[in-house]
Write a protein that holds these residues in place. Sequence first.
Motif, PDB file in Angstrom:
ATOM      1  N   UNK A  60       0.788  -1.232   0.000  1.00 53.62           N
ATOM      2  CA  UNK A  60       0.000   0.000   0.000  1.00 53.62           C
ATOM      3  C   UNK A  60       0.823   1.288   0.000  1.00 53.62           C
ATOM      4  N   UNK A  61       1.949   1.363   0.707  1.00 58.82           N
ATOM      5  CA  UNK A  61       2.717   2.620   0.651  1.00 58.82           C
ATOM      6  C   UNK A  61       3.269   2.937  -0.747  1.00 58.82           C
ATOM      7  N   UNK A  62       3.321   1.963  -1.635  1.00 61.48           N
ATOM      8  CA  UNK A  62       3.855   2.176  -2.979  1.00 61.48           C
ATOM      9  C   UNK A  62       2.797   2.598  -3.997  1.00 61.48           C
ATOM     10  N   UNK A  63       1.543   2.672  -3.582  1.00 58.60           N
ATOM     11  CA  UNK A  63       0.486   3.105  -4.493  1.00 58.60           C
ATOM     12  C   UNK A  63       0.626   4.604  -4.706  1.00 58.60           C
ATOM     13  N   UNK A  64       0.664   5.047  -5.965  1.00 57.75           N
ATOM     14  CA  UNK A  64       0.838   6.491  -6.213  1.00 57.75           C
ATOM     15  C   UNK A  64      -0.405   7.284  -5.825  1.00 57.75           C
ATOM     16  N   UNK A  65      -0.192   8.306  -5.043  1.00 59.93           N
ATOM     17  CA  UNK A  65      -1.251   9.234  -4.662  1.00 59.93           C
ATOM     18  C   UNK A  65      -0.887  10.603  -5.194  1.00 59.93           C
ATOM     19  N   UNK A  66      -1.901  11.401  -5.503  1.00 66.49           N
ATOM     20  CA  UNK A  66      -1.635  12.749  -6.003  1.00 66.49           C
ATOM     21  C   UNK A  66      -1.125  13.665  -4.900  1.00 66.49           C
ATOM     22  N   UNK A  67      -1.476  13.376  -3.682  1.00 66.94           N
ATOM     23  CA  UNK A  67      -1.059  14.200  -2.553  1.00 66.94           C
ATOM     24  C   UNK A  67      -0.360  13.287  -1.549  1.00 66.94           C
ATOM     25  N   UNK A  68       0.937  13.395  -1.441  1.00 63.13           N
ATOM     26  CA  UNK A  68       1.704  12.476  -0.598  1.00 63.13           C
ATOM     27  C   UNK A  68       1.334  12.584   0.880  1.00 63.13           C
TER      28      UNK A  68
END
Length: 92
Positions: A60-68
């Motif tokens: 899950x921490x490796x899923x790209x999010x638009x807002x870190x």
Amino acid sequence: MELSNSIDATIFTERGLSGAGLVIRRENGIFIAAKTMKAQGIMEPKETEAWVLLQAIKWLPNIPFHNSRLIANQLRIALTPMIKAFQNFITS
């Protein structure tokens, strides 16, 4: 933005494998990411569920999010149902 998740684990006895799939979606159902995994060997059902949960925590921490800044909150939200389901599973 909140995340929802689906996980499923399976055992392929004829192939000597354990496997799992994870799908992460936004609360409105929009797809974000998915992952399938396999492990050599046949695990007991409770071991397979624990393995899936561990793999989800790692992934899950490796899923790209638009807002870190959302990552920690999203991780908590996404894992809460999985952890509760696993706790219910091992106590039943």
